[in-house]
Design an enzyme around this catalytic site. Structure first.
Site, PDB file in Angstrom:
ATOM      1  N   GLN A  74      66.507 -30.106 -47.172  1.00 28.20           N
ATOM      2  CA  GLN A  74      66.883 -29.326 -48.350  1.00 28.20           C
ATOM      3  C   GLN A  74      67.135 -30.259 -49.529  1.00 28.20           C
ATOM      4  O   GLN A  74      67.391 -31.450 -49.346  1.00 28.20           O
ATOM      5  CB  GLN A  74      68.178 -28.522 -48.104  1.00 28.20           C
ATOM      6  CG  GLN A  74      68.030 -27.375 -47.141  1.00 28.20           C
ATOM      7  CD  GLN A  74      69.277 -26.502 -47.078  1.00 28.20           C
ATOM      8  OE1 GLN A  74      69.242 -25.418 -46.516  1.00 28.20           O
ATOM      9  NE2 GLN A  74      70.393 -26.968 -47.629  1.00 28.20           N
ATOM     10  N   ASP A 186      67.939 -34.866 -55.063  1.00 24.73           N
ATOM     11  CA  ASP A 186      68.268 -35.103 -53.654  1.00 24.73           C
ATOM     12  C   ASP A 186      68.809 -36.513 -53.477  1.00 24.73           C
ATOM     13  O   ASP A 186      68.530 -37.418 -54.274  1.00 24.73           O
ATOM     14  CB  ASP A 186      67.023 -34.903 -52.777  1.00 24.73           C
ATOM     15  CG  ASP A 186      67.380 -34.492 -51.349  1.00 24.73           C
ATOM     16  OD1 ASP A 186      68.582 -34.434 -51.021  1.00 24.73           O
ATOM     17  OD2 ASP A 186      66.452 -34.229 -50.564  1.00 24.73           O
ATOM     18  N   HIS A 471      58.797 -71.071 -47.236  1.00 27.19           N
ATOM     19  CA  HIS A 471      60.259 -71.148 -47.200  1.00 27.19           C
ATOM     20  C   HIS A 471      60.725 -72.598 -47.160  1.00 27.19           C
ATOM     21  O   HIS A 471      61.620 -72.954 -46.406  1.00 27.19           O
ATOM     22  CB  HIS A 471      60.840 -70.391 -45.999  1.00 27.19           C
ATOM     23  CG  HIS A 471      60.701 -68.923 -46.094  1.00 27.19           C
ATOM     24  ND1 HIS A 471      61.294 -68.048 -45.191  1.00 27.19           N
ATOM     25  CD2 HIS A 471      60.034 -68.126 -46.961  1.00 27.19           C
ATOM     26  CE1 HIS A 471      60.995 -66.806 -45.511  1.00 27.19           C
ATOM     27  NE2 HIS A 471      60.232 -66.834 -46.582  1.00 27.19           N
ATOM     28  N   TYR A 478      54.521 -68.138 -40.534  1.00 29.04           N
ATOM     29  CA  TYR A 478      53.846 -67.616 -41.714  1.00 29.04           C
ATOM     30  C   TYR A 478      52.459 -68.235 -41.889  1.00 29.04           C
ATOM     31  O   TYR A 478      51.485 -67.552 -42.196  1.00 29.04           O
ATOM     32  CB  TYR A 478      54.669 -67.902 -42.974  1.00 29.04           C
ATOM     33  CG  TYR A 478      55.887 -67.039 -43.145  1.00 29.04           C
ATOM     34  CD1 TYR A 478      55.797 -65.799 -43.759  1.00 29.04           C
ATOM     35  CD2 TYR A 478      57.137 -67.460 -42.704  1.00 29.04           C
ATOM     36  CE1 TYR A 478      56.919 -64.998 -43.938  1.00 29.04           C
ATOM     37  CE2 TYR A 478      58.268 -66.675 -42.869  1.00 29.04           C
ATOM     38  CZ  TYR A 478      58.147 -65.447 -43.493  1.00 29.04           C
ATOM     39  OH  TYR A 478      59.259 -64.654 -43.660  1.00 29.04           O
TER      40      TYR A 478
END
Length: 996
Positions: A74, A186, A471, A478
């Site tokens: 809803q 909402d 990093h 990676y």
């Protein structure tokens, strides 16, 4: 539904108790810290009528409705009139940036507001939001859109006015609109979010502005040639062939339809409903472990956009593969509805939906489906909206690849892994042939320049020693996927006017072949980053080896082809079938390799790989996240790990029961889990001020590695129970064929509660590793416990022998171990065998010396033990072991290794002194003195390339150098010779010298 009212009471209770944090038991995380502000304040509309605290001031109507919704089933439907105000009369809690930072455990965060609005028709007006009174927080949101939208605004930074600790009420007012309309509201939410992730878009302006992608093409383009247009068609076909993949039929097709059905999509009278789709990173702002029970139930119904888009790709693949007309139509209808739903949910051009960070992982499937369903989308009138959405959403990667400009961020590993192929898809779908050719030309030039560059400082990308950074460190988790993606790009462009340059392919080849040197097939625990035991295998980059091998013009690169065959355990017959030429799998690489961009040396003998790993000011010790590798602090504490070819878990490297205090060869303080657990709740990537720690090799056959521990003062000061600032030691490992001599000195710390140890080995007991031999006796007892003395030996379950000459008692165990899961901190158990040297509590100046023997046998170890009794027969000699330098000579090869921790006087047969911290090796062969020098000091800052580091070795006697290496100079003075090496990038420099 009402906002959870317990939050204020919880806050008051915590404040009155004097505690900044309260403990909340959260399933699966035994040390989870709970702060009341992490329970988001959420207003939903799931009750049978409008909540009492929601009302209108002015004309119009409000009601709850099931017609459209985001949260639950809803929303609030508002028939609004100009200047009418919707009031949500709730008390909103605001936390300062400092309070938010502390609440999440040390990460930049803000109190942030977000809301979902569905607009039925665009308007030139704005929706104004006011918290509390007129002087408090407010902002406006443009209404020029159709569909669902969400914006995210940090109170302290992105709104007007001054927020208060509590603000009564939220007023939402349409302004600048001449007539009324209908909108849906909402999931109104206030909560703490990462401060990096509230982005500007076409509706709101925040502190984070991400400009749109600009390909930068000139206004006038050259006319494309027939050959160039044909090249674009080849690239497109290559992309389509790749994304079609394996056939989806039978049970797999049923699973695709089941996935589609699970999303509960429907369309009636133009209204689309179904599951709420969000990116996984958008979901983190909910702090789901802290939600109220009701909010959590609704949150659990959300679907990750990554999953949704991967379903779209599977639907698209199945559509092209099926020959059944009815199935084809059903797949087409499903795909169109999914596309409409994604757009209706707000994934549209101009919408950030708060933030679309980590977009690459989320969206790969959507880009692929755009390629495969181009015609279907055009027929449905959805192609341009989808195309525009995907181009807009990629702006996170603007500087990381999509603008096609080589720069400090463009070598991003996530780009090559997730969106490089998606980027190509966007380019080949350009309708105008002249523009399509221009775009692909620019892409080929960009990809070539990007792959060929060594990026400055800590940026992602390849390095001259073959490592691949992500990093701020060499990161296979990676880089393996990124290499695979880059090699595939090379393959798709080869044979076209857009092909990569030879320089780019050569640098990528170096990275690929280096990866297989430090993998067996898995990298060591010390190299794997925040995913220990994650099975990051060289097999994951094998496709990249294939693609790059096939991108070599008219011929196949046989070196890459041979590496590919070994990686997948294939045969010569397989090679003939796959590559169309006679190519055999390579043998296991042998010798010694230096990777100082990873503070690492790798020694290979037979099917053994030995990884020697450290850390310093450039290379982190380990990567620790809030939910990963929590106990991985010792991963690179001078570790020396042996791996046999094969999957690690079959040889006993298994997380269940793994004692994180005992990483092979690391010297550690054996801490309880609560103190070994990273002190920071979020990311820890510890670096120190040392410019040393690294390796060199001689002839790529023999190696030397040195490591010195320095605990960063900041960690010791802020987290004294976790980190001992006085903990230090120096160690060296010298690799000679099947023998590795390991020495340690200056082991000191002040922890008198806990034992300091140097681990020899730790292996889970498996079918392969269930063997232990102690002084010639095969041990089968379980459990088993023994204390050995200096001068005794043992062979572990991997067949590696250990003879400990100095250091103290050696504890040996075969037993069940209880440990902790690295992600959730849950207890784990497993059967292990291990051995370690005891240095006692709070040692001062302790040291050790031991010999590792690869592929040892009881007979070989017994012979070594006998030879150790006499210095004349001992297989090696420790010439020096003090605070400045470790020097070890292997008698069988005549190779001597030196690890100088600072300026050092040596005084052995050849070397008088070494000018600075460095790793050196010598070997006399006939009249030639081989001399290898590497300075692990990368001498770079976060935004600069590695700079030169002069390092001098002063030799006894007069020597001459007749080589041509400009990095080497020689000066004779009296009875000594100084050889100066201009070191750079941590790379070894080797010269041959002759007596003058």
């Amino acid at each position: 539904m009402n906002i959870n009212c317990t939050i204020l009471a919880a806050t008051i209770a915590v404040v009155l108790s004097g505690n900044a944090f309260a403990t909340k038991k959260v399933k699966g995380n035994v040390n989870q810290q709970f702060h009341p502000s992490l329970q988001n304040q959420i207003v939903t509309f799931e009750e049978s009528s409008v909540p009492e605290f929601v009302k209108l001031d002015g004309e119009g109507t409000i009601a709850v409705t099931k017609e459209r919704f985001i949260n639950g089933d809803q929303s609030l439907v508002w028939q609004w009139e100009p200047n009418t105000t919707l009031e949500i009369d709730k008390e909103w809690k605001y936390y300062t940036d400092k309070e938010a930072y502390n609440a999440v455990g040390g990460r930049g965060s803000n109190t942030t507001f977000s809301v979902w609005i569905y607009n039925e028709k665009p308007s030139e007006g704005e929706l104004h939001f006011q918290f509390g009174n007129a002087s408090q927080s407010n902002f406006s949101m443009k209404m020029d859109f159709t569909g669902w939208r969400s914006v995210g605004m940090a109170f302290s930074r992105d709104m007007q006015g001054i927020p208060a600790a509590t603000m009564q009420g939220l007023k939402i007012t349409p302004k600048g609109m001449s007539e009324g309309g209908k909108m849906y509201v909402d999931r109104v939410m206030v909560g703490i979010d990462d401060s990096r992730y509230q982005w500007s878009d076409d509706l709101v302006t925040t502190a984070h502005s991400l400009p749109e992608i600009d390909y930068g093409l000139p206004d006038t383009l050259p006319k494309a040639t027939a050959e160039e247009v044909k090249g674009t068609e080849i690239v497109k076909k290559n992309l389509v062939d790749f994304h079609l993949g394996d056939e989806i039929k039978g049970k797999k097709l049923d699973e695709v339809f089941a996935e589609v059905a699970s999303y509960n999509l429907s369309k009636k009278d133009g209204v689309i409903n179904g599951v709420h789709i969000l990116t996984s990173k958008q979901m983190t702002s909910y702090h789901p472990k802290h939600l109220s029970e009701a909010d959590k139930a609704r949150f659990d119904e959300y679907v990750d956009m990554r999953k949704f888009s991967e379903t779209m790709e599977r639907v698209a693949r199945a559509y092209h593969q099926t020959q059944d007309a009815q199935v084809k139509q059903e797949l087409k209808d499903a795909f169109i509805l999914m596309s409409e739903h994604a757009l209706d949910q707000g994934f549209q051009d101009g919408a950030s939906l708060v933030a679309l960070h980590h977009w690459g992982y989320t969206s790969r499937g959507w880009y692929a489906s755009l390629l495969l369903m181009e015609d279907v989308l055009k027929e449905a009138g959805l192609f341009q909206a989808t195309f525009d959405s995907l181009l807009w959403s990629a702006r996170e990667f603007k500087e990381r690849g999509f603008d096609m400009r080589v720069g400090p961020k463009s070598s991003d590993m996530d780009y090559w892994n997730t969106l490089a192929r998606a980027h190509l898809i966007m380019l080949v779908l350009e309708i105008d042939p002249d523009k399509r050719v221009a775009l692909l030309k620019k892409y080929g030039q960009f990809a070539s320049g990007n792959l060929a560059q060594t990026p400055a400082g800590y940026a992602d990308g390849f390095r001259p020693d073959g490592t691949a950074w992500r990093h701020r460190g060499n990161y296979p988790g990676y880089s393996f996927a990124a290499m695979d993606g880059a090699a595939h790009v090379s393959y798709m462009l080869h044979g076209t006017p857009f092909a990569l340059t030879q320089e780019a392919r050569d640098y990528l080849k170096l990275a690929l072949l280096s990866a297989r040197l430090y993998s067996n097939p898995n990298p060591s625990v010390s190299v794997i980053g925040r995913r220990p035991f994650f099975k990051t295998s060289i097999k994951k980059v094998s496709d990249g080896m294939f693609w790059l091998a096939m991108s070599n013009g008219a011929t196949v690169d046989t070196e890459l082809a041979a590496a590919y065959l070994r990686a997948l355990d294939l045969t010569t017959e397989d090679g003939k079938e796959i590559f169309g030429i006679d190519v055999a799998p390579e043998a296991h690489p042998q010798g010694n390799y230096t990777f100082n961009y990873a503070a690492m040396g790798v020694h290979r003998w037979g099917d053994n790989m030995v990884t020697m790993k450290g850390w310093n000011r450039y290379v982190w010790s380990s990567e620790i996240y809030h939910n990963a590798n929590r106990y991985g602090r010792y991963q690179s504490h001078g570790t020396v790990q042996v791996q046999k070819w094969g999957e690690d878990h079959t040889w006993g490297y298994d997380e269940k029961g793994w004692n994180w205090n005992r990483v092979p060869s690391a010297t550690t303080i054996n801490l309880p889990w609560k103190y070994l657990d990273a002190a920071r709740q979020h990311t820890t990537m510890m670096q120190n001020n040392l410019r040393f720690n690294g390796a060199t090799n001689l002839d790529n056959k023999y190696g030397a590695f040195g490591f010195q521990l320095e605990v960063p003062e900041m960690f010791a000061r802020n987290f004294p129970q976790h980190y001992d600032g006085s903990f230090t030691f120096k160690k060296s490992a010298f690799a000679f064929d099947d023998r590795i001599v390991i020495v340690g000195s200056d082991i000191s710390n002040s922890r008198d509660q806990y034992e300091t140890e140097t681990t020899l080995f730790q292996l889970g007991i498996t079918e392969k590793s269930d063997s232990l031999n102690v002084n010639g006796e095969q041990i089968t007892a379980f459990p088993y416990k023994a204390t050995l003395q200096e001068g005794e030996w043992l062979i572990d379950g991997m067949g590696t022998g250990y003879y400990v000459l100095d250091g103290g008692e050696i504890e040996v165990r075969r037993q069940e171990q209880e440990s902790r899961d690295n992600q959730q901190r849950k207890p784990t158990k497993g059967n292990f065998q291990s051995a370690w040297i005891k240095h006692g509590k709070a040692p001062s100046g302790a040291e050790y010396e031991y010999l590792m023997v690869l592929d040892a046998t009881p007979e070989k170890m017994a012979a070594i033990a006998e030879s150790m009794k006499d210095s004349d027969t001992k297989p090696y000699e420790v010439i020096k072991k003090d605070s400045n330098v470790h020097v070890v000579k292997d008698k069988a090869t005549g190779v001597t290794g030196y690890t100088a921790f600072k300026y050092a006087r040596v005084g052995d047969e050849f070397i008088r002194s070494i000018s600075s911290s460095s790793v050196v090796m010598t070997q006399m062969q006939g009249e030639t003195l081989k001399l290898s020098v590497a300075n692990p000091d990368l001498n770079m800052e976060k935004d600069t390339l590695s700079k030169e580091v002069p390092t001098s070795v002063t030799l006894n006697g007069k020597w001459e150098y007749n080589g041509s290496d400009e990095r080497v100079s020689l000066k004779n003075k009296g009875s000594r010779t100084t050889v100066t090496f201009i070191c750079k990038d941590g790379l070894p420099i080797q010269v041959d010298l002759k007596k003058a």
